[in-house]
Design a protein around this motif. Sequence first.
Motif, PDB file in Angstrom:
ATOM      1  N   ILE A 113      49.258  13.484 -21.400  1.00 16.63           N
ATOM      2  CA  ILE A 113      49.247  14.504 -20.341  1.00 16.63           C
ATOM      3  C   ILE A 113      48.279  15.639 -20.702  1.00 16.63           C
ATOM      4  O   ILE A 113      47.487  16.087 -19.871  1.00 16.63           O
ATOM      5  N   VAL A 157      44.515  14.520 -20.603  1.00 16.83           N
ATOM      6  CA  VAL A 157      44.094  14.322 -19.208  1.00 16.83           C
ATOM      7  C   VAL A 157      43.948  15.681 -18.520  1.00 16.83           C
ATOM      8  O   VAL A 157      42.973  15.933 -17.808  1.00 16.83           O
ATOM      9  N   PHE A 217      42.957   8.221 -16.303  1.00 21.33           N
ATOM     10  CA  PHE A 217      43.960   8.954 -15.521  1.00 21.33           C
ATOM     11  C   PHE A 217      43.342  10.222 -14.952  1.00 21.33           C
ATOM     12  O   PHE A 217      42.352  10.729 -15.466  1.00 21.33           O
ATOM     13  N   PRO A 267      44.308  14.295 -13.555  1.00 17.63           N
ATOM     14  CA  PRO A 267      45.355  15.332 -13.547  1.00 17.63           C
ATOM     15  C   PRO A 267      45.763  15.656 -12.115  1.00 17.63           C
ATOM     16  O   PRO A 267      44.961  15.481 -11.197  1.00 17.63           O
ATOM     17  N   LEU A 320      48.900  14.526 -14.392  1.00 17.17           N
ATOM     18  CA  LEU A 320      49.500  13.245 -14.731  1.00 17.17           C
ATOM     19  C   LEU A 320      51.012  13.404 -14.787  1.00 17.17           C
ATOM     20  O   LEU A 320      51.530  14.220 -15.544  1.00 17.17           O
ATOM     21  N   ASP A 321      51.693  12.658 -13.963  1.00 15.43           N
ATOM     22  CA  ASP A 321      53.148  12.699 -13.917  1.00 15.43           C
ATOM     23  C   ASP A 321      53.727  12.182 -15.236  1.00 15.43           C
ATOM     24  O   ASP A 321      53.282  11.143 -15.732  1.00 15.43           O
ATOM     25  N   ALA A 380      52.917   8.684 -17.528  1.00 19.29           N
ATOM     26  CA  ALA A 380      52.495   8.694 -18.934  1.00 19.29           C
ATOM     27  C   ALA A 380      53.437   7.838 -19.775  1.00 19.29           C
ATOM     28  O   ALA A 380      52.993   7.042 -20.613  1.00 19.29           O
ATOM     29  N   TYR A 404      52.866   4.175 -19.075  1.00 15.64           N
ATOM     30  CA  TYR A 404      51.652   3.706 -19.747  1.00 15.64           C
ATOM     31  C   TYR A 404      51.960   3.319 -21.200  1.00 15.64           C
ATOM     32  O   TYR A 404      51.639   2.219 -21.646  1.00 15.64           O
TER      33      TYR A 404
END
Length: 171
Positions: free
Chosen positions: A27, A30, A38, A40, A42-43, A47, A50
């Motif tokens: 996160i 990103v 990814f 932004p 980013l949930d 993450a 992933y």
Amino acid sequence: MSSKSNVRIEQLLTIEESIDELSELLIQVVEDGASIGFLPPLDPSAATLYWQNVLAPDVILFLAKMNDIIAGSVQLHLCTKPNGSHRAEIAKLMTHPNYRRNGIARSLMQQAEERAKQEERKLLVLDTREGDPSNLLYTSMGYIQAGRIPSFAISANGELHATIFYYRIIG
């Protein structure tokens, strides 16, 4: 923050214990603008998902820790195709924004290269967004630019960016 001597690189064999820290790392990089697939914002659930799916028999994951905190990571993807058993790809090199300029990315790359040699890989490939600081790291480590593809990746603001492909013969 800390000196380069405090960087410890280790291979991660299971994700569960580190998933929260890894998700936060992803996160943060990103959010800081890294071009690693990814956009932004980013949930956190994306993450986590992933990282839950990263490890595989052909993927080796290394972490960099400073003071027992995950400060970076890199993946070594071993090619499993019969005609590619001599090569591997460096993927998703990340350094947490709070830990940059401590030699973390270089240490991660060196560890990935060492492991590639142990796996009898002779060719490493990677790609990165044109103009990113990582380009300087890769060229300083002997990676050679193989090509450039325009408009390869899109950024959060909709701008298209070229990517540069690099290779390095290691054996």
